[in-house]
Write a protein that holds these residues in place. Structure first.
Motif, PDB file in Angstrom:
ATOM      1  N   ILE A 123       0.875  -1.178   0.000  1.00 30.06           N
ATOM      2  CA  ILE A 123       0.000   0.000   0.000  1.00 30.06           C
ATOM      3  C   ILE A 123       0.914   1.230   0.000  1.00 30.06           C
ATOM      4  O   ILE A 123       1.336   1.711   1.052  1.00 30.06           O
ATOM      5  CB  ILE A 123      -0.934   0.023   1.237  1.00 30.06           C
ATOM      6  N   GLY A 124       1.243   1.707  -1.181  1.00 27.64           N
ATOM      7  CA  GLY A 124       2.125   2.861  -1.301  1.00 27.64           C
ATOM      8  C   GLY A 124       1.370   4.162  -1.101  1.00 27.64           C
ATOM      9  O   GLY A 124       0.156   4.175  -0.914  1.00 27.64           O
ATOM     10  N   ASP A 125       2.116   5.253  -1.138  1.00 27.16           N
ATOM     11  CA  ASP A 125       1.522   6.582  -0.932  1.00 27.16           C
ATOM     12  C   ASP A 125       2.109   7.532  -1.961  1.00 27.16           C
ATOM     13  O   ASP A 125       3.331   7.617  -2.118  1.00 27.16           O
ATOM     14  CB  ASP A 125       1.870   7.050   0.488  1.00 27.16           C
ATOM     15  N   ARG A 126       1.237   8.224  -2.641  1.00 27.68           N
ATOM     16  CA  ARG A 126       1.647   9.177  -3.665  1.00 27.68           C
ATOM     17  C   ARG A 126       2.641  10.195  -3.116  1.00 27.68           C
ATOM     18  O   ARG A 126       3.568  10.602  -3.804  1.00 27.68           O
ATOM     19  CB  ARG A 126       0.396   9.890  -4.152  1.00 27.68           C
ATOM     20  N   ASP A 127       2.448  10.635  -1.873  1.00 28.66           N
ATOM     21  CA  ASP A 127       3.340  11.636  -1.304  1.00 28.66           C
ATOM     22  C   ASP A 127       4.341  11.047  -0.317  1.00 28.66           C
ATOM     23  O   ASP A 127       4.943  11.764   0.466  1.00 28.66           O
ATOM     24  CB  ASP A 127       2.523  12.764  -0.664  1.00 28.66           C
ATOM     25  N   GLY A 128       4.483   9.735  -0.361  1.00 26.74           N
ATOM     26  CA  GLY A 128       5.510   9.056   0.415  1.00 26.74           C
ATOM     27  C   GLY A 128       6.287   8.193  -0.559  1.00 26.74           C
ATOM     28  O   GLY A 128       6.940   8.711  -1.463  1.00 26.74           O
ATOM     29  N   VAL A 129       6.197   6.877  -0.389  1.00 24.44           N
ATOM     30  CA  VAL A 129       6.817   5.963  -1.353  1.00 24.44           C
ATOM     31  C   VAL A 129       5.701   5.264  -2.138  1.00 24.44           C
ATOM     32  O   VAL A 129       4.857   4.597  -1.540  1.00 24.44           O
ATOM     33  CB  VAL A 129       7.710   4.917  -0.643  1.00 24.44           C
ATOM     34  N   PRO A 130       5.665   5.426  -3.457  1.00 23.62           N
ATOM     35  CA  PRO A 130       4.606   4.820  -4.272  1.00 23.62           C
ATOM     36  C   PRO A 130       4.714   3.291  -4.336  1.00 23.62           C
ATOM     37  O   PRO A 130       5.811   2.722  -4.152  1.00 23.62           O
ATOM     38  CB  PRO A 130       4.826   5.422  -5.656  1.00 23.62           C
ATOM     39  N   GLY A 131       3.585   2.646  -4.635  1.00 21.24           N
ATOM     40  CA  GLY A 131       3.511   1.193  -4.657  1.00 21.24           C
ATOM     41  C   GLY A 131       4.578   0.497  -5.492  1.00 21.24           C
ATOM     42  O   GLY A 131       5.282  -0.388  -4.984  1.00 21.24           O
ATOM     43  N   PRO A 132       4.739   0.858  -6.776  1.00 21.89           N
ATOM     44  CA  PRO A 132       5.693   0.120  -7.610  1.00 21.89           C
ATOM     45  C   PRO A 132       7.129   0.157  -7.073  1.00 21.89           C
ATOM     46  O   PRO A 132       7.871  -0.819  -7.210  1.00 21.89           O
ATOM     47  CB  PRO A 132       5.608   0.841  -8.959  1.00 21.89           C
ATOM     48  N   ALA A 133       7.523   1.268  -6.440  1.00 22.95           N
ATOM     49  CA  ALA A 133       8.881   1.366  -5.879  1.00 22.95           C
ATOM     50  C   ALA A 133       9.042   0.390  -4.717  1.00 22.95           C
ATOM     51  O   ALA A 133      10.075  -0.271  -4.581  1.00 22.95           O
ATOM     52  CB  ALA A 133       9.152   2.801  -5.416  1.00 22.95           C
ATOM     53  N   ILE A 134       7.995   0.292  -3.889  1.00 21.12           N
ATOM     54  CA  ILE A 134       8.048  -0.648  -2.757  1.00 21.12           C
ATOM     55  C   ILE A 134       8.083  -2.080  -3.296  1.00 21.12           C
ATOM     56  O   ILE A 134       8.846  -2.922  -2.806  1.00 21.12           O
ATOM     57  CB  ILE A 134       6.821  -0.469  -1.830  1.00 21.12           C
ATOM     58  N   SER A 135       7.262  -2.346  -4.319  1.00 22.81           N
ATOM     59  CA  SER A 135       7.191  -3.707  -4.876  1.00 22.81           C
ATOM     60  C   SER A 135       8.568  -4.208  -5.304  1.00 22.81           C
ATOM     61  O   SER A 135       8.925  -5.354  -5.045  1.00 22.81           O
ATOM     62  CB  SER A 135       6.239  -3.736  -6.073  1.00 22.81           C
ATOM     63  N   LEU A 136       9.333  -3.348  -5.960  1.00 19.25           N
ATOM     64  CA  LEU A 136      10.665  -3.760  -6.422  1.00 19.25           C
ATOM     65  C   LEU A 136      11.557  -4.156  -5.246  1.00 19.25           C
ATOM     66  O   LEU A 136      12.286  -5.141  -5.314  1.00 19.25           O
ATOM     67  CB  LEU A 136      11.325  -2.639  -7.232  1.00 19.25           C
ATOM     68  N   CYS A 137      11.480  -3.396  -4.155  1.00 24.25           N
ATOM     69  CA  CYS A 137      12.274  -3.711  -2.964  1.00 24.25           C
ATOM     70  C   CYS A 137      11.845  -5.047  -2.376  1.00 24.25           C
ATOM     71  O   CYS A 137      12.674  -5.896  -2.031  1.00 24.25           O
ATOM     72  CB  CYS A 137      12.096  -2.623  -1.896  1.00 24.25           C
ATOM     73  N   VAL A 138      10.518  -5.203  -2.250  1.00 24.47           N
ATOM     74  CA  VAL A 138       9.966  -6.391  -1.599  1.00 24.47           C
ATOM     75  C   VAL A 138      10.338  -7.649  -2.387  1.00 24.47           C
ATOM     76  O   VAL A 138      10.709  -8.680  -1.811  1.00 24.47           O
ATOM     77  CB  VAL A 138       8.432  -6.238  -1.478  1.00 24.47           C
ATOM     78  N   GLU A 139      10.256  -7.554  -3.711  1.00 24.83           N
ATOM     79  CA  GLU A 139      10.616  -8.705  -4.546  1.00 24.83           C
ATOM     80  C   GLU A 139      12.099  -9.054  -4.368  1.00 24.83           C
ATOM     81  O   GLU A 139      12.471 -10.230  -4.381  1.00 24.83           O
ATOM     82  CB  GLU A 139      10.317  -8.405  -6.021  1.00 24.83           C
ATOM     83  N   SER A 140      12.927  -8.033  -4.183  1.00 22.46           N
ATOM     84  CA  SER A 140      14.366  -8.283  -4.020  1.00 22.46           C
ATOM     85  C   SER A 140      14.657  -9.024  -2.716  1.00 22.46           C
ATOM     86  O   SER A 140      15.725  -9.578  -2.525  1.00 22.46           O
ATOM     87  CB  SER A 140      15.152  -6.965  -4.068  1.00 22.46           C
ATOM     88  N   ALA A 141      13.662  -9.030  -1.796  1.00 28.50           N
ATOM     89  CA  ALA A 141      13.847  -9.732  -0.527  1.00 28.50           C
ATOM     90  C   ALA A 141      13.219 -11.124  -0.563  1.00 28.50           C
ATOM     91  O   ALA A 141      13.122 -11.793   0.462  1.00 28.50           O
ATOM     92  CB  ALA A 141      13.250  -8.909   0.609  1.00 28.50           C
TER      93      ALA A 141
END
Lengths: 108, 511, 43
Positions: C12-30
């Motif tokens: 659940i990303g935030d337009r004015d924080g960290v957006p969803g797709p950016a978090i997804s890339l990190c999470v997949e790397s883990a």
């Protein structure tokens, strides 16, 4: 939290089992991060969405918290999120998230 | 030849009853939680018209203060009435809801909006006192109907009620029996958008000192869609508003892109002028009822007034270069592409740092940045933070990351190059463009050289893509058009006279 | 014990924080599988 997002969280928790789910939030403020975390653990505090009165107790972290950050590929994190560490109040966010996890999370 | 910003219009409309009836936070709550505490308490948190006028951010928006006043007044601002509380300002006004209903009726070409007789009698003279409202608009206002008809339409035919202080004073009916795109709800939203766009156009023309007949093209960049079930977003708000505003020589079209739409529209308008297609283009957008009271739950929870109680409108008039007004420089443009991705550093890089780098400029070479100018009085209590400030922090942080600036200078950079947010959270309205009017004045006064307008949009809300969007451009002091090497009429006369003399003397000599 | 590896991740990303797709890339790397990713907008 957006009502559609709440519905998806509920459906996916039923599909995969709440114990297998981890929720990652990216909120820009401690308070907003806390609200999102509360929604997927204790239930929707605004009484508006499908998670109202549903205590899923999911494992939830903010993407900038140290514990999850340590598991990311550091290059990818730096490229995708790194800059935001200078923008966000990381201490405030971590404090909110820890408090919610301590009180409501069942699966961490 | 670059286009110039000739004038801007920034009206607000205070609509307390529409907050309760039409804001989606409230309409959703009435469906899922009709007996909720929030709905019970909401009425006690509505501001009066006078309170909305004595509100610093609103006075900044209509141009009676510059945004710097908000650096001087201690935050939060909602509990500190501003000494200036005028209805009218340099760029617009704060129109009361009742007069706006009349403007909506005048904007209705399809006999969908009806007002009660006594209501019209009471408020038409009020609207007539407003110098910006044309005779043609006043002539379009009907006499009004009986209250019985209004009650019947609202109670039996699903018409959308129009209320004043809770009292039923009118309705908007559907424009088709089955088509949802022409339902009373959609027609109400669209008439609100159109009428506030008309008001914005009139103020922008006034500020530009131009005649309605001068405008050749109008671009609407609001967030509503008009059309029927066979062409849901067919349009065209731009031409519809141009008609009511009396822009008889103009055509136009609509540009959409969520909050980034105004920056897209300005880019297109500036390009149309630079290409020589048109000499005068208006960009306009009306307000949105859906977003009224959007963060109301948090405001009520924290015992604040409902601060999202105004509709916002904006318009600007661009013309060919007049050697005076600030230019839109399209050579230094930031573009978020499909391939840019959504990481904040890529977004800010593509919109701000990369274009500056291409132009050989540093981040600190821009006097002021105007990203998303949402009023933090609204967003902070809702947990969404100070949006303009966090945008500035991102720009600064990226400059630090690239080595353009030292980290210890980050806070100074934010306060020196940022603008405090003052715009209502009306989606497209706060995105970049609220500062155009103030920026134009500061540049004309020689206080600034370059301002960057940054529009960002949440395309993912439409559920067709996960992409983000954005586009930016620079507004700069007029550099003047270089005089082309041409020969004047007098010089031609002189040349002809000279050659005639030569010819005559050669004839004499040959004798 | 790992928090993310082998888990199903909801982002659940935030337009004015960290957006969803950016978090997804990190999470997949883990080593987690992203089963839903969205971005919220408060403005």
């Amino acid at each position: 939290m957006d009502l559609e997002n709440q519905q998806r969280v509920l459906d996916l928790s039923n599909e995969y089992g709440a114990e297998n789910i981890v929720v990652l939030v990216g909120a820009g403020e401690g308070e907003a991060a806390g609200l999102a975390a509360e929604t997927v653990t204790a239930g929707d505090p605004t009484y508006a969405g499908p998670l109202t009165g549903v205590s899923l107790g999911l494992c939830v972290y903010h993407v900038c918290e140290e514990a999850v950050k340590a598991e990311f590929d550091p290059d990818i994190y730096d490229e995708q999120v790194g800059m935001m560490e200078m923008v966000l109040d990381l201490d405030e966010i971590a404090e909110e998230m820890e408090a919610i996890r301590e009180e409501y999370t069942k699966y961490c | 030849m670059n286009s110039v910003i000739r004038g801007t219009g920034y009206p607000l409309v205070h609509v307390p009853d529409m907050v309760l009836l039409n804001g989606t936070t409230q309409t959703t709550e009435r469906i899922v939680n009709p007996e909720s505490e929030y709905l019970k308490k909401l009425g006690d948190h509505i501001r009066t018209y006078e309170q909305a006028c004595a509100y610093y951010p609103n006075q900044v928006y209509i141009g009676n203060y510059t945004p710097e006043i908000l650096e001087e007044v201690e935050f939060p601002w909602y509990d500190k009435p501003s000494p200036v509380s005028d209805r009218f300002g340099k760029y617009g006004e704060i129109m009361p809801q009742e007069e706006f209903y009349l403007l909506m009726q005048a904007s209705d070409e399809f006999e969908l909006l009806f007002l009660e007789k006594a209501f019209v009698e009471k408020y038409k003279p009020e609207l007539a006192k407003n110098g910006i409202i044309t005779e043609a608009i006043l002539d379009r206002i009907h006499e009004g109907v009986e209250l019985e008809q209004i009650k019947k339409q609202v109670n039996e035919h699903k018409a959308e009620p129009l209320r004043s202080n809770g009292e039923l004073v009118g309705y908007v009916k559907n424009a088709h029996a089955i088509d949802e795109n022409l339902s009373a709800h959609v027609m109400l939203e669209n008439l609100v958008s159109k009428a506030s766009s008309v008001l914005s156009l009139l103020y922008a023309l006034k500020d530009a000192g131009m005649n309605p007949d001068d405008v050749e093209y109008v671009i609407d960049c609001s967030e509503e869609a008009c059309g029927d079930m066979n062409q849901r977003g067919g349009g065209n708000f731009a031409k519809a508003a141009a008609e009511t505003a009396g822009l008889n020589n103009a055509t136009g079209s609509d540009v959409r892109g969520f909050c980034a739409a105004p920056s897209h529209a300005l880019t297109m308008a500036a390009s149309l002028i630079k290409a020589g297609t048109f000499n005068c283009v208006a960009v306009t957008a009306g307000g949105s009822t859906a977003k009224l009271g959007m963060n109301g739950k948090e405001h009520v929870n924290k015992d604040l007034p409902i601060l999202e109680d105004v509709l916002g409108g904006f318009a600007t008039i661009l013309t060919a270069n007049d050697n005076i007004n600030p230019e839109i420089n399209l050579d230094i443009q930031g573009i978020h592409t499909v391939g840019t991705g959504s990481s904040p550093q890529n977004v800010i890089g593509s919109l701000v740092v990369d274009p500056l780098e291409r132009a050989g400029l540093k981040v600190t070479d821009i006097n002021k940045y105007s990203p998303e100018m949402q009023n933090p009085d609204v967003t902070k209590p809702a947990g969404a933070g100070d949006v303009p400030q966090s945008n500035m922090k991102m720009i600064g942080a990226l400059a630090v990351k690239r080595g353009d600036m030292d980290r210890k200078d980050l806070n100074d950079f934010v306060s020196k190059h940022g603008v405090v947010g003052f715009a209502p959270t009306q989606g497209h309205i706060p995105s970049g463009v609220p500062y155009l009017g103030h920026a134009r004045q500061e540049i004309l006064d020689g206080k600034m050289e370059k301002v960057m307008i940054v529009g960002k949009g949440s395309l993912f809300l439409g559920r067709l893509t996960n992409l983000f969007d954005g586009i930016s451009f620079i507004v700069q002091a007029n550099e003047g058009v270089e005089e082309e090497a041409t020969v004047s009429r007098d010089e031609i006369r002189g040349l002809i006279a000279e050659s005639l003399r030569d010819f005559a003397s050669s004839l004499l000599e040959s004798r | 014990m790992s928090i993310l590896e082998g888990k199903k991740a909801i982002v659940i990303g935030d337009r004015d924080g960290v957006p969803g797709p950016a978090i997804s890339l990190c999470v997949e790397s883990a080593g987690a599988e992203v089963v839903y990713s969205s971005t919220e907008c408060f403005v």
